[in-house]
Write a protein that holds these residues in place. Structure first.
Motif, PDB file in Angstrom:
ATOM      1  N   CYS A  63       0.821  -1.218   0.000  1.00 57.81           N
ATOM      2  CA  CYS A  63       0.000   0.000   0.000  1.00 57.81           C
ATOM      3  C   CYS A  63       0.853   1.266   0.000  1.00 57.81           C
ATOM      4  CB  CYS A  63      -0.923   0.027   1.220  1.00 57.81           C
ATOM      5  SG  CYS A  63      -2.189  -1.245   1.201  1.00 57.81           S
ATOM      6  N   SER A  64       0.415   2.256  -0.742  1.00 54.59           N
ATOM      7  CA  SER A  64       1.088   3.559  -0.714  1.00 54.59           C
ATOM      8  C   SER A  64       0.303   4.553   0.137  1.00 54.59           C
ATOM      9  CB  SER A  64       1.240   4.107  -2.139  1.00 54.59           C
ATOM     10  OG  SER A  64      -0.031   4.211  -2.769  1.00 54.59           O
ATOM     11  N   TRP A  65      -1.012   4.354   0.260  1.00 51.94           N
ATOM     12  CA  TRP A  65      -1.879   5.251   1.046  1.00 51.94           C
ATOM     13  C   TRP A  65      -2.573   4.439   2.127  1.00 51.94           C
ATOM     14  CZ3 TRP A  65      -2.800  10.513   0.800  1.00 51.94           C
ATOM     15  CH2 TRP A  65      -3.924  11.010   1.469  1.00 51.94           C
ATOM     16  N   ILE A  66      -2.677   4.995   3.329  1.00 52.13           N
ATOM     17  CA  ILE A  66      -3.286   4.292   4.454  1.00 52.13           C
ATOM     18  C   ILE A  66      -4.336   5.187   5.112  1.00 52.13           C
ATOM     19  CG2 ILE A  66      -2.910   3.318   6.752  1.00 52.13           C
ATOM     20  CD1 ILE A  66      -1.791   1.521   4.645  1.00 52.13           C
ATOM     21  N   VAL A  67      -5.486   4.584   5.443  1.00 52.21           N
ATOM     22  CA  VAL A  67      -6.536   5.269   6.210  1.00 52.21           C
ATOM     23  C   VAL A  67      -6.681   4.549   7.543  1.00 52.21           C
ATOM     24  CG1 VAL A  67      -8.957   5.944   6.313  1.00 52.21           C
ATOM     25  CG2 VAL A  67      -7.763   5.932   4.108  1.00 52.21           C
ATOM     26  N   PHE A  68      -6.539   5.280   8.646  1.00 52.13           N
ATOM     27  CA  PHE A  68      -6.758   4.735   9.981  1.00 52.13           C
ATOM     28  C   PHE A  68      -8.186   5.050  10.419  1.00 52.13           C
ATOM     29  CE2 PHE A  68      -2.016   5.567  10.979  1.00 52.13           C
ATOM     30  CZ  PHE A  68      -1.664   4.303  10.514  1.00 52.13           C
ATOM     31  N   ILE A  69      -8.973   4.023  10.726  1.00 58.82           N
ATOM     32  CA  ILE A  69     -10.330   4.211  11.228  1.00 58.82           C
ATOM     33  C   ILE A  69     -10.425   3.665  12.651  1.00 58.82           C
ATOM     34  CG2 ILE A  69     -12.753   3.568  10.957  1.00 58.82           C
ATOM     35  CD1 ILE A  69     -12.475   3.607   8.030  1.00 58.82           C
ATOM     36  N   TYR A  70     -11.009   4.462  13.533  1.00 58.37           N
ATOM     37  CA  TYR A  70     -11.156   4.053  14.930  1.00 58.37           C
ATOM     38  C   TYR A  70     -12.438   4.665  15.483  1.00 58.37           C
ATOM     39  CZ  TYR A  70      -9.708   2.976  19.733  1.00 58.37           C
ATOM     40  OH  TYR A  70      -9.633   2.474  21.012  1.00 58.37           O
ATOM     41  N   ARG A  71     -13.307   3.806  16.006  1.00 61.37           N
ATOM     42  CA  ARG A  71     -14.593   4.244  16.570  1.00 61.37           C
ATOM     43  C   ARG A  71     -15.397   5.083  15.577  1.00 61.37           C
ATOM     44  NH1 ARG A  71     -12.719   5.944  22.748  1.00 61.37           N
ATOM     45  NH2 ARG A  71     -11.996   3.859  23.360  1.00 61.37           N
ATOM     46  N   GLY A  72     -15.388   4.647  14.339  1.00 65.02           N
ATOM     47  CA  GLY A  72     -16.207   5.292  13.321  1.00 65.02           C
ATOM     48  C   GLY A  72     -15.663   6.578  12.755  1.00 65.02           C
ATOM     49  N   LYS A  73     -14.436   6.933  13.136  1.00 66.79           N
ATOM     50  CA  LYS A  73     -13.810   8.164  12.634  1.00 66.79           C
ATOM     51  C   LYS A  73     -12.508   7.826  11.902  1.00 66.79           C
ATOM     52  CE  LYS A  73     -15.392  11.107  16.495  1.00 66.79           C
ATOM     53  NZ  LYS A  73     -16.216  12.050  15.699  1.00 66.79           N
ATOM     54  N   LEU A  88       0.045   4.878  17.898  1.00 66.84           N
ATOM     55  CA  LEU A  88       0.442   6.252  18.212  1.00 66.84           C
ATOM     56  C   LEU A  88      -0.565   7.257  17.658  1.00 66.84           C
ATOM     57  CD1 LEU A  88       4.275   5.919  17.547  1.00 66.84           C
ATOM     58  CD2 LEU A  88       3.181   6.246  19.766  1.00 66.84           C
ATOM     59  N   ALA A  89      -1.146   6.944  16.498  1.00 71.91           N
ATOM     60  CA  ALA A  89      -2.161   7.825  15.919  1.00 71.91           C
ATOM     61  C   ALA A  89      -3.401   7.877  16.811  1.00 71.91           C
ATOM     62  CB  ALA A  89      -2.536   7.342  14.518  1.00 71.91           C
ATOM     63  N   ILE A  90      -3.789   6.737  17.367  1.00 74.97           N
ATOM     64  CA  ILE A  90      -4.936   6.704  18.285  1.00 74.97           C
ATOM     65  C   ILE A  90      -4.669   7.589  19.498  1.00 74.97           C
ATOM     66  CG2 ILE A  90      -6.275   5.254  19.860  1.00 74.97           C
ATOM     67  CD1 ILE A  90      -5.909   2.961  17.900  1.00 74.97           C
ATOM     68  N   LYS A  91      -3.475   7.455  20.075  1.00 75.48           N
ATOM     69  CA  LYS A  91      -3.138   8.259  21.252  1.00 75.48           C
ATOM     70  C   LYS A  91      -3.149   9.754  20.962  1.00 75.48           C
ATOM     71  CE  LYS A  91      -0.700   5.109  24.225  1.00 75.48           C
ATOM     72  NZ  LYS A  91      -1.610   5.459  25.320  1.00 75.48           N
ATOM     73  N   LYS A  92      -2.666  10.108  19.783  1.00 76.56           N
ATOM     74  CA  LYS A  92      -2.630  11.533  19.435  1.00 76.56           C
ATOM     75  C   LYS A  92      -4.030  12.055  19.199  1.00 76.56           C
ATOM     76  CE  LYS A  92      -0.508  14.844  16.296  1.00 76.56           C
ATOM     77  NZ  LYS A  92       0.450  15.064  15.189  1.00 76.56           N
ATOM     78  N   PHE A  93      -4.895  11.257  18.576  1.00 77.44           N
ATOM     79  CA  PHE A  93      -6.251  11.714  18.255  1.00 77.44           C
ATOM     80  C   PHE A  93      -7.099  11.846  19.518  1.00 77.44           C
ATOM     81  CE2 PHE A  93     -10.628  11.271  16.806  1.00 77.44           C
ATOM     82  CZ  PHE A  93     -10.647  12.102  15.692  1.00 77.44           C
ATOM     83  N   TYR A  94      -6.931  10.911  20.444  1.00 78.18           N
ATOM     84  CA  TYR A  94      -7.767  10.896  21.645  1.00 78.18           C
ATOM     85  C   TYR A  94      -7.005  11.444  22.863  1.00 78.18           C
ATOM     86  CZ  TYR A  94     -11.395   8.332  19.198  1.00 78.18           C
ATOM     87  OH  TYR A  94     -12.398   7.971  18.320  1.00 78.18           O
TER      88      TYR A  94
END
Length: 303
Positions: free
Chosen positions: A198-208, A297-303
């Protein structure tokens, strides 16, 4: 960036369960990955993209078409393999694919090449209900690729495949994406596989969508100068780092610390002084790597 998939403020509830909570996603051409734990909304999002589920609010677009109003146009140009795909078990592989060829205006020679690549050409006369779980998955991928789609959406495509078939499938996706200019959106829990293709990634967590970008940018954003340190006294080590400053404590995991520093040289200097002047022992330290760590780490930064 020109998006082939885009969602705008998508909401979807199933009773009291919130599946999507204002999901904003954009996906460019190429091979892209959709990452999130079970229950994060990935499958609901895929079902909305192909018109199987209607959102409560918001809109989604595939190849410029509205996913609800233009679902038939989307399905004529998009191949799909769902995680819970169903096929008519009493038909043979050949009988089923002959029907798919007619519906999608496919070419028989093209289909035979696909079947050979996926190892299904020897099973044409087998009834679908007698196929192994791995061959069943390959059949799903074959039908998704018939008719030269512009985009193929795959939900857990390597589930039930042995390591050799997984490797072969990933190499095939990478090759046909380049040779035939087919874009892929792949939802999978096997993150090392997505890292490969993959060259592009989308992180989805709790519907966001908590983040989305080119993979190299996500690595730079979340893993740059981040290290894991294992010691005999993590609490004392945390206090030591707080006193000297210039170190950001990202997370404490048992005897391990995840920290962010300005540079490797600075960390080496700090650890040298620490080992000389304290009773703290450092068992190892290493840079953080891998898509799973980046996602956490993305989850921690978002929440």
């Amino acid at each position: 960036m020109h998006s082939i998939i885009e969602s705008v403020n998508l909401y979807k509830n199933f009773g009291r369960i919130v599946a999507l909570d204002g999901l904003e996603v954009r996906v460019p051409r190429g091979v892209s990955g959709l990452i999130g734990p079970n229950g994060s909304g990935k499958t609901t999002f895929i079902h909305i993209l192909i018109g199987l589920v209607k959102p409560d609010r918001g809109e989604a677009y595939v190849l410029g078409y509205n996913s609800i109003k233009d679902s038939l146009k989307i399905r004529s140009r998009v191949g799909v393999l769902l995680e819970d795909e169903r096929f008519p078990g009493n038909l043979t592989v050949y009988e089923y694919l002959r029907h798919v060829i007619k519906v999608k205006n496919g070419d028989r020679r093209e289909v035979m090449e696909i079947l050979k690549e996926l190892g299904l050409d020897r099973y044409l006369d087998r009834k679908i209900k007698t196929l192994s779980a791995g061959m069943f998955k390959m059949l799903g991928l074959a039908q998704a690729l018939i008719g030269e789609p512009e985009l193929v959406i795959l939900d857990e495509p390597t589930a039930n495949l042995d390591p050799i078939k997984r490797r072969k499938l990933l190499e095939y996706i990478r090759r046909i994406s380049k040779e035939n200019d087919i874009s892929f959106l792949i939802s999978s829990h096997v993150l090392p596989e997505l890292e490969e293709i993959c060259s592009w990634i989308v992180f989805i967590y709790r519907g966001k969508a908590i983040d989305q970008d080119y993979l190299k940018n996500l690595y730079a954003k979340y893993s740059s100068n981040i290290y894991e340190i294992m010691s005999n006294n993590p609490r004392l080590l945390v206090e030591y780092f707080k006193n000297i400053g210039n170190i950001d404590i990202v997370e404490v995991r048992g005897n391990r610390l995840i920290i962010r520093v300005k540079s490797f040289n600075e960390l080496s200097s700090i650890l040298s002084k620490l080992l000389s002047n304290t009773s703290i022992q450092i068992y190892y330290f290493k840079p953080i790597g891998g898509l799973r760590e980046v996602f956490n780490l993305a989850i921690k930064k978002f929440y």
